[in-house]
Design a protein around this motif. Structure first.
Motif, PDB file in Angstrom:
ATOM      1  N   GLU A 164       0.813  -1.212   0.000  1.00 30.49           N
ATOM      2  CA  GLU A 164       0.000   0.000   0.000  1.00 30.49           C
ATOM      3  C   GLU A 164       0.847   1.263   0.000  1.00 30.49           C
ATOM      4  O   GLU A 164       0.527   2.235  -0.683  1.00 30.49           O
ATOM      5  CB  GLU A 164      -0.926  -0.013   1.207  1.00 30.49           C
ATOM      6  CG  GLU A 164      -1.880   1.155   1.266  1.00 30.49           C
ATOM      7  CD  GLU A 164      -2.811   1.085   2.456  1.00 30.49           C
ATOM      8  OE1 GLU A 164      -3.555   2.064   2.664  1.00 30.49           O
ATOM      9  OE2 GLU A 164      -2.805   0.065   3.154  1.00 30.49           O
ATOM     10  N   GLU A 165       1.919   1.279   0.761  1.00 33.12           N
ATOM     11  CA  GLU A 165       2.782   2.445   0.839  1.00 33.12           C
ATOM     12  C   GLU A 165       3.761   2.431  -0.334  1.00 33.12           C
ATOM     13  O   GLU A 165       4.453   1.438  -0.556  1.00 33.12           O
ATOM     14  CB  GLU A 165       3.555   2.461   2.157  1.00 33.12           C
ATOM     15  CG  GLU A 165       2.683   2.601   3.399  1.00 33.12           C
ATOM     16  CD  GLU A 165       2.015   3.957   3.480  1.00 33.12           C
ATOM     17  OE1 GLU A 165       2.581   4.946   2.930  1.00 33.12           O
ATOM     18  OE2 GLU A 165       0.927   4.050   4.079  1.00 33.12           O
ATOM     19  N   THR A 166       3.818   3.513  -1.091  1.00 37.22           N
ATOM     20  CA  THR A 166       4.749   3.629  -2.220  1.00 37.22           C
ATOM     21  C   THR A 166       5.821   4.654  -1.911  1.00 37.22           C
ATOM     22  O   THR A 166       5.659   5.496  -1.016  1.00 37.22           O
ATOM     23  CB  THR A 166       3.995   4.041  -3.509  1.00 37.22           C
ATOM     24  OG1 THR A 166       3.378   5.313  -3.299  1.00 37.22           O
ATOM     25  CG2 THR A 166       2.930   3.010  -3.875  1.00 37.22           C
ATOM     26  N   ALA A 167       6.906   4.624  -2.693  1.00 27.99           N
ATOM     27  CA  ALA A 167       8.027   5.540  -2.484  1.00 27.99           C
ATOM     28  C   ALA A 167       7.936   6.772  -3.374  1.00 27.99           C
ATOM     29  O   ALA A 167       8.790   7.664  -3.262  1.00 27.99           O
ATOM     30  CB  ALA A 167       9.345   4.806  -2.739  1.00 27.99           C
ATOM     31  N   VAL A 168       6.940   6.833  -4.272  1.00 29.70           N
ATOM     32  CA  VAL A 168       6.822   7.960  -5.203  1.00 29.70           C
ATOM     33  C   VAL A 168       5.387   8.441  -5.234  1.00 29.70           C
ATOM     34  O   VAL A 168       4.456   7.745  -4.800  1.00 29.70           O
ATOM     35  CB  VAL A 168       7.277   7.574  -6.630  1.00 29.70           C
ATOM     36  CG1 VAL A 168       8.782   7.301  -6.684  1.00 29.70           C
ATOM     37  CG2 VAL A 168       6.480   6.375  -7.132  1.00 29.70           C
ATOM     38  N   THR A 169       5.211   9.630  -5.780  1.00 31.19           N
ATOM     39  CA  THR A 169       3.884  10.197  -6.020  1.00 31.19           C
ATOM     40  C   THR A 169       3.784  10.617  -7.489  1.00 31.19           C
ATOM     41  O   THR A 169       4.797  10.670  -8.217  1.00 31.19           O
ATOM     42  CB  THR A 169       3.632  11.419  -5.122  1.00 31.19           C
ATOM     43  OG1 THR A 169       4.667  12.394  -5.355  1.00 31.19           O
ATOM     44  CG2 THR A 169       3.646  11.005  -3.641  1.00 31.19           C
ATOM     45  N   GLU A 170       2.600  10.906  -7.897  1.00 26.60           N
ATOM     46  CA  GLU A 170       2.399  11.315  -9.295  1.00 26.60           C
ATOM     47  C   GLU A 170       3.181  12.587  -9.598  1.00 26.60           C
ATOM     48  O   GLU A 170       3.221  13.514  -8.789  1.00 26.60           O
ATOM     49  CB  GLU A 170       0.904  11.544  -9.571  1.00 26.60           C
ATOM     50  CG  GLU A 170       0.074  10.282  -9.553  1.00 26.60           C
ATOM     51  CD  GLU A 170      -1.376  10.541  -9.902  1.00 26.60           C
ATOM     52  OE1 GLU A 170      -1.684  11.702 -10.304  1.00 26.60           O
ATOM     53  OE2 GLU A 170      -2.195   9.629  -9.785  1.00 26.60           O
ATOM     54  N   GLY A 171       3.828  12.609 -10.781  1.00 33.03           N
ATOM     55  CA  GLY A 171       4.600  13.754 -11.230  1.00 33.03           C
ATOM     56  C   GLY A 171       6.073  13.658 -10.894  1.00 33.03           C
ATOM     57  O   GLY A 171       6.864  14.494 -11.368  1.00 33.03           O
ATOM     58  N   ALA A 172       6.465  12.659 -10.107  1.00 35.57           N
ATOM     59  CA  ALA A 172       7.875  12.519  -9.727  1.00 35.57           C
ATOM     60  C   ALA A 172       8.695  12.056 -10.924  1.00 35.57           C
ATOM     61  O   ALA A 172       8.243  11.268 -11.757  1.00 35.57           O
ATOM     62  CB  ALA A 172       8.015  11.540  -8.569  1.00 35.57           C
ATOM     63  N   THR A 173       9.910  12.545 -11.028  1.00 39.04           N
ATOM     64  CA  THR A 173      10.852  12.122 -12.071  1.00 39.04           C
ATOM     65  C   THR A 173      11.796  11.085 -11.469  1.00 39.04           C
ATOM     66  O   THR A 173      12.352  11.298 -10.386  1.00 39.04           O
ATOM     67  CB  THR A 173      11.653  13.314 -12.610  1.00 39.04           C
ATOM     68  OG1 THR A 173      10.744  14.276 -13.163  1.00 39.04           O
ATOM     69  CG2 THR A 173      12.629  12.867 -13.683  1.00 39.04           C
ATOM     70  N   VAL A 174      11.956   9.967 -12.184  1.00 34.36           N
ATOM     71  CA  VAL A 174      12.783   8.868 -11.674  1.00 34.36           C
ATOM     72  C   VAL A 174      13.812   8.476 -12.721  1.00 34.36           C
ATOM     73  O   VAL A 174      13.642   8.721 -13.920  1.00 34.36           O
ATOM     74  CB  VAL A 174      11.917   7.645 -11.300  1.00 34.36           C
ATOM     75  CG1 VAL A 174      10.979   7.978 -10.140  1.00 34.36           C
ATOM     76  CG2 VAL A 174      11.115   7.162 -12.497  1.00 34.36           C
ATOM     77  N   GLN A 175      14.881   7.871 -12.256  1.00 37.68           N
ATOM     78  CA  GLN A 175      15.905   7.295 -13.110  1.00 37.68           C
ATOM     79  C   GLN A 175      15.831   5.776 -13.002  1.00 37.68           C
ATOM     80  O   GLN A 175      15.188   5.223 -12.082  1.00 37.68           O
ATOM     81  CB  GLN A 175      17.292   7.791 -12.708  1.00 37.68           C
ATOM     82  CG  GLN A 175      17.467   9.297 -12.776  1.00 37.68           C
ATOM     83  CD  GLN A 175      17.328   9.822 -14.186  1.00 37.68           C
ATOM     84  OE1 GLN A 175      17.784   9.184 -15.139  1.00 37.68           O
ATOM     85  NE2 GLN A 175      16.725  10.994 -14.323  1.00 37.68           N
ATOM     86  N   ALA A 176      16.467   5.085 -13.940  1.00 33.58           N
ATOM     87  CA  ALA A 176      16.486   3.626 -13.880  1.00 33.58           C
ATOM     88  C   ALA A 176      17.123   3.175 -12.574  1.00 33.58           C
ATOM     89  O   ALA A 176      18.219   3.610 -12.217  1.00 33.58           O
ATOM     90  CB  ALA A 176      17.242   3.074 -15.073  1.00 33.58           C
ATOM     91  N   GLY A 177      16.421   2.296 -11.843  1.00 33.13           N
ATOM     92  CA  GLY A 177      16.921   1.783 -10.567  1.00 33.13           C
ATOM     93  C   GLY A 177      16.408   2.528  -9.367  1.00 33.13           C
ATOM     94  O   GLY A 177      16.630   2.077  -8.225  1.00 33.13           O
ATOM     95  N   ASP A 178      15.703   3.669  -9.526  1.00 34.55           N
ATOM     96  CA  ASP A 178      15.145   4.392  -8.384  1.00 34.55           C
ATOM     97  C   ASP A 178      13.978   3.603  -7.792  1.00 34.55           C
ATOM     98  O   ASP A 178      13.156   3.025  -8.529  1.00 34.55           O
ATOM     99  CB  ASP A 178      14.662   5.780  -8.796  1.00 34.55           C
ATOM    100  CG  ASP A 178      15.803   6.740  -9.076  1.00 34.55           C
ATOM    101  OD1 ASP A 178      16.963   6.375  -8.789  1.00 34.55           O
ATOM    102  OD2 ASP A 178      15.519   7.850  -9.606  1.00 34.55           O
ATOM    103  N   PRO A 179      13.850   3.534  -6.479  1.00 33.15           N
ATOM    104  CA  PRO A 179      12.759   2.765  -5.847  1.00 33.15           C
ATOM    105  C   PRO A 179      11.386   3.414  -6.081  1.00 33.15           C
ATOM    106  O   PRO A 179      11.236   4.636  -6.036  1.00 33.15           O
ATOM    107  CB  PRO A 179      13.135   2.773  -4.371  1.00 33.15           C
ATOM    108  CG  PRO A 179      13.996   3.973  -4.193  1.00 33.15           C
ATOM    109  CD  PRO A 179      14.743   4.144  -5.487  1.00 33.15           C
ATOM    110  N   LEU A 180      10.435   2.540  -6.325  1.00 32.17           N
ATOM    111  CA  LEU A 180       9.049   2.976  -6.513  1.00 32.17           C
ATOM    112  C   LEU A 180       8.161   2.525  -5.355  1.00 32.17           C
ATOM    113  O   LEU A 180       7.169   3.194  -5.041  1.00 32.17           O
ATOM    114  CB  LEU A 180       8.487   2.417  -7.824  1.00 32.17           C
ATOM    115  CG  LEU A 180       9.219   2.789  -9.124  1.00 32.17           C
ATOM    116  CD1 LEU A 180       8.589   2.066 -10.303  1.00 32.17           C
ATOM    117  CD2 LEU A 180       9.218   4.293  -9.343  1.00 32.17           C
ATOM    118  N   GLY A 181       8.484   1.386  -4.788  1.00 33.79           N
ATOM    119  CA  GLY A 181       7.689   0.817  -3.708  1.00 33.79           C
ATOM    120  C   GLY A 181       8.251  -0.550  -3.368  1.00 33.79           C
ATOM    121  O   GLY A 181       9.436  -0.824  -3.598  1.00 33.79           O
ATOM    122  N   SER A 182       7.385  -1.438  -2.872  1.00 31.74           N
ATOM    123  CA  SER A 182       7.816  -2.790  -2.501  1.00 31.74           C
ATOM    124  C   SER A 182       6.763  -3.808  -2.895  1.00 31.74           C
ATOM    125  O   SER A 182       5.587  -3.468  -3.117  1.00 31.74           O
ATOM    126  CB  SER A 182       8.095  -2.871  -1.002  1.00 31.74           C
ATOM    127  OG  SER A 182       6.921  -2.541  -0.278  1.00 31.74           O
TER     128      SER A 182
END
Length: 243
Positions: A190-208
């Motif tokens: 349920e808990e994620t590491a990102v929110t809408e609009g976030a910019t990520v790179q390859a390998g950045d955590p999104l959740g579990s």
């Protein structure tokens, strides 16, 4: 006694008078015939014309040629006749990269979102058995086995466009990449590491990894990972590097 004058005339006519009258008639006929012959023998050119006849001759109108006149043809060439039309270049066909080429080109851009065994393969042309639903259906992604709580990473650089709870696939994060590609990460905690609009790179955590996808609850804990371009699903195995 003298006879009446009427009786004398009658006696005269009965005697010599008949011949006198006959002579006069013949003489009259002769005179008439003479004058008639005299008029017939007179030449026509000697006869007097009563009046002069004036004849007016109107010249006919000038004849117009009915044949069309040919326009004068200029011997000077026009620019259009000498100029050659430019050749239209043939459209170039864009070669479609093979699966091996895609793997080579994208191996540096994509990474595996989790480390784990594929327990349910990608299949849209062949039906595969779904343990949860108990039937045969297509599978528009890959299920990668991983313990609950394992970190799920972005497969490539992009922008988070959606973080939501799907009725069947549970907590889901969608990242949009270049060229219209989208990567989808489902069955998350349920808990994620990102929110809408976030910019990520390859390998950045999104959740579990979680257990939120009721449509795949019969499987072992796993990440449901899919790639889309528009409304068309893509095989993730053609974009992820060799394991």
């Amino acid at each position: 006694m003298k006879e009446p004058w009427k009786d004398r005339i009658g006696d005269f006519m009965a005697g010599k008078g008949f011949y006198i009258v006959l002579f006069l008639c013949v003489a009259a006929i002769g005179i008439s015939g003479y004058y008639l012959l005299a008029n017939l023998d007179t030449p026509s050119q000697e006869l007097e014309v009563a009046g002069k006849v004036q004849v007016t001759v109107t010249p006919p109108p000038a004849e117009h040629s009915l044949s069309p006149q040919k326009p004068a043809v200029s011997t000077r060439p026009s620019p259009q006749s000498t100029a050659r039309p430019s050749a239209t270049p043939a459209p170039t066909r864009t070669p479609v990269p093979s699966a091996a080429q895609k793997e080579t080109e994208t191996s540096t851009a994509f990474v595996w979102p989790v480390e784990g065994e594929t327990i349910h393969p990608y299949s849209v042309e062949t039906l595969v058995y779904d343990q949860t639903m108990g039937d045969w259906r297509t599978h528009e992604g890959v299920d990668l086995a991983a313990p609950v709580g394992s970190t799920v990473c972005a497969a490539a650089a992009g922008t988070v466009v959606s973080v939501h709870l799907d009725d069947l696939m549970g907590t889901t994060v969608t990242v949009e990449h270049a060229d219209g590609l989208r990567s989808v990460y489902a069955n998350l905690a349920e808990e994620t590491a990102v929110t809408e609009g976030a910019t990520v790179q390859a390998g950045d955590p999104l959740g579990s990894v979680g257990e939120s996808a009721i449509a795949e609850s019969a499987l072992a804990p796993h990440l449901h990972f899919a790639l889309w371009q528009g409304d068309a699903p893509l095989d993730p195995g053609e974009y992820l590097p060799a394991s």
